[in-house]
Write a protein that holds these residues in place. Sequence first.
Motif, PDB file in Angstrom:
ATOM      1  N   LEU A 296     -27.622 -19.204  45.527  1.00  0.00           N
ATOM      2  CA  LEU A 296     -27.513 -19.369  46.886  1.00  0.00           C
ATOM      3  C   LEU A 296     -27.872 -20.566  47.816  1.00  0.00           C
ATOM      4  N   GLN A 297     -28.239 -21.373  46.841  1.00  0.00           N
ATOM      5  CA  GLN A 297     -27.481 -22.926  47.601  1.00  0.00           C
ATOM      6  C   GLN A 297     -26.447 -23.120  47.668  1.00  0.00           C
ATOM      7  N   PRO A 298     -25.725 -23.751  48.865  1.00  0.00           N
ATOM      8  CA  PRO A 298     -24.552 -24.024  49.496  1.00  0.00           C
ATOM      9  C   PRO A 298     -23.929 -25.820  48.387  1.00  0.00           C
ATOM     10  N   SER A 299     -22.862 -25.960  48.101  1.00  0.00           N
ATOM     11  CA  SER A 299     -22.411 -26.460  47.564  1.00  0.00           C
ATOM     12  C   SER A 299     -21.636 -27.199  48.605  1.00  0.00           C
ATOM     13  N   GLU A 300     -21.321 -28.932  47.447  1.00  0.00           N
ATOM     14  CA  GLU A 300     -20.990 -30.040  48.497  1.00  0.00           C
ATOM     15  C   GLU A 300     -19.859 -30.418  47.600  1.00  0.00           C
ATOM     16  N   PRO A 301     -18.908 -30.437  48.727  1.00  0.00           N
ATOM     17  CA  PRO A 301     -17.221 -30.852  47.700  1.00  0.00           C
ATOM     18  C   PRO A 301     -17.010 -32.155  47.338  1.00  0.00           C
ATOM     19  N   VAL A 302     -16.769 -32.705  46.335  1.00  0.00           N
ATOM     20  CA  VAL A 302     -16.512 -34.035  46.162  1.00  0.00           C
ATOM     21  C   VAL A 302     -14.940 -34.232  45.472  1.00  0.00           C
ATOM     22  N   VAL A 303     -15.054 -35.736  45.436  1.00  0.00           N
ATOM     23  CA  VAL A 303     -13.807 -35.985  44.971  1.00  0.00           C
ATOM     24  C   VAL A 303     -13.055 -36.486  44.209  1.00  0.00           C
ATOM     25  N   ILE A 304     -12.108 -36.429  43.112  1.00  0.00           N
ATOM     26  CA  ILE A 304     -11.542 -36.645  42.208  1.00  0.00           C
ATOM     27  C   ILE A 304     -10.348 -36.347  42.529  1.00  0.00           C
ATOM     28  N   VAL A 305     -10.164 -38.020  42.116  1.00  0.00           N
ATOM     29  CA  VAL A 305      -8.459 -38.269  42.068  1.00  0.00           C
ATOM     30  C   VAL A 305      -7.739 -38.399  40.876  1.00  0.00           C
ATOM     31  N   VAL A 306      -6.880 -37.848  40.983  1.00  0.00           N
ATOM     32  CA  VAL A 306      -6.276 -37.860  39.108  1.00  0.00           C
ATOM     33  C   VAL A 306      -4.279 -38.099  39.762  1.00  0.00           C
ATOM     34  N   GLU A 307      -4.523 -39.328  39.198  1.00  0.00           N
ATOM     35  CA  GLU A 307      -2.518 -39.591  39.614  1.00  0.00           C
ATOM     36  C   GLU A 307      -1.898 -39.018  38.089  1.00  0.00           C
ATOM     37  N   ASP A 308      -0.784 -39.224  37.971  1.00  0.00           N
ATOM     38  CA  ASP A 308      -0.059 -38.892  37.238  1.00  0.00           C
ATOM     39  C   ASP A 308       0.580 -39.510  35.399  1.00  0.00           C
ATOM     40  N   ASP A 309       0.428 -38.805  35.011  1.00  0.00           N
ATOM     41  CA  ASP A 309       0.818 -39.350  33.409  1.00  0.00           C
ATOM     42  C   ASP A 309      -0.868 -39.920  32.783  1.00  0.00           C
ATOM     43  N   LEU A 310      -2.378 -38.455  32.848  1.00  0.00           N
ATOM     44  CA  LEU A 310      -3.610 -38.120  32.510  1.00  0.00           C
ATOM     45  C   LEU A 310      -3.866 -37.640  30.819  1.00  0.00           C
ATOM     46  N   TRP A 311      -4.514 -38.164  30.322  1.00  0.00           N
ATOM     47  CA  TRP A 311      -4.223 -37.407  29.303  1.00  0.00           C
ATOM     48  C   TRP A 311      -6.320 -37.283  29.715  1.00  0.00           C
ATOM     49  N   ILE A 312      -6.363 -35.613  29.229  1.00  0.00           N
ATOM     50  CA  ILE A 312      -8.563 -35.684  29.514  1.00  0.00           C
ATOM     51  C   ILE A 312      -8.812 -35.223  28.056  1.00  0.00           C
ATOM     52  N   GLY A 313      -9.797 -36.691  27.442  1.00  0.00           N
ATOM     53  CA  GLY A 313      -9.843 -34.734  26.213  1.00  0.00           C
ATOM     54  C   GLY A 313     -10.814 -34.286  25.793  1.00  0.00           C
ATOM     55  N   SER A 314     -10.576 -33.172  25.243  1.00  0.00           N
ATOM     56  CA  SER A 314     -11.434 -32.529  25.394  1.00  0.00           C
ATOM     57  C   SER A 314     -12.591 -32.074  24.989  1.00  0.00           C
ATOM     58  N   ASN A 315     -13.836 -31.614  26.355  1.00  0.00           N
ATOM     59  CA  ASN A 315     -15.607 -31.350  26.406  1.00  0.00           C
ATOM     60  C   ASN A 315     -15.569 -32.721  26.962  1.00  0.00           C
ATOM     61  N   ALA A 316     -14.817 -33.055  27.676  1.00  0.00           N
ATOM     62  CA  ALA A 316     -15.066 -34.576  28.887  1.00  0.00           C
ATOM     63  C   ALA A 316     -15.855 -34.156  29.810  1.00  0.00           C
ATOM     64  N   VAL A 317     -16.731 -35.157  30.305  1.00  0.00           N
ATOM     65  CA  VAL A 317     -17.768 -34.522  31.273  1.00  0.00           C
ATOM     66  C   VAL A 317     -16.384 -35.950  32.478  1.00  0.00           C
ATOM     67  N   ILE A 318     -16.360 -35.597  33.817  1.00  0.00           N
ATOM     68  CA  ILE A 318     -16.176 -36.465  34.855  1.00  0.00           C
ATOM     69  C   ILE A 318     -16.965 -36.049  36.202  1.00  0.00           C
ATOM     70  N   ALA A 319     -17.312 -37.250  36.376  1.00  0.00           N
ATOM     71  CA  ALA A 319     -18.736 -37.601  37.852  1.00  0.00           C
ATOM     72  C   ALA A 319     -18.186 -37.874  39.303  1.00  0.00           C
ATOM     73  N   THR A 320     -18.589 -37.357  39.493  1.00  0.00           N
ATOM     74  CA  THR A 320     -17.561 -37.007  41.328  1.00  0.00           C
ATOM     75  C   THR A 320     -17.314 -38.472  41.356  1.00  0.00           C
ATOM     76  N   ASP A 321     -16.392 -38.381  43.012  1.00  0.00           N
ATOM     77  CA  ASP A 321     -16.181 -39.591  43.155  1.00  0.00           C
ATOM     78  C   ASP A 321     -15.499 -40.854  42.453  1.00  0.00           C
ATOM     79  N   VAL A 322     -14.950 -39.759  41.438  1.00  0.00           N
ATOM     80  CA  VAL A 322     -13.432 -41.383  40.518  1.00  0.00           C
ATOM     81  C   VAL A 322     -12.484 -40.686  40.822  1.00  0.00           C
ATOM     82  N   THR A 323     -11.683 -42.292  40.690  1.00  0.00           N
ATOM     83  CA  THR A 323     -10.059 -42.067  40.611  1.00  0.00           C
ATOM     84  C   THR A 323      -9.798 -42.163  38.938  1.00  0.00           C
TER      85      THR A 323
END
Length: 71
Positions: free
Chosen positions: A9-36
């Motif tokens: 029931l608690q409100p959520s807060e928006p976060v920013v994650i910027v992903v540019e071109d040609d990015l590879w993300i491996g399986s089960n990777a965890v990305i923190a907030t405010d990351v580019t």
Amino acid sequence: MKLGMPIKLQPSEPVVIVVEDDLWIGSNAVIATDVTFARGTVMGAGAVVTHSASEFSIVAGVPAPKKCERV
């Protein structure tokens, strides 16, 4: 966070994650907030990324520091 209120029931807060071109993300990777992720970044499988990555960098591990750069 509000004590005494169920989490669902608690409100959520928006976060920013910027992903540019040609990015590879491996399986089960965890990305923190405010990351580019700049163009060409590779994130290893299972990495915990807490900081922004520069162009063509390779990050891996827990936490995921820059290991090297792609050529």
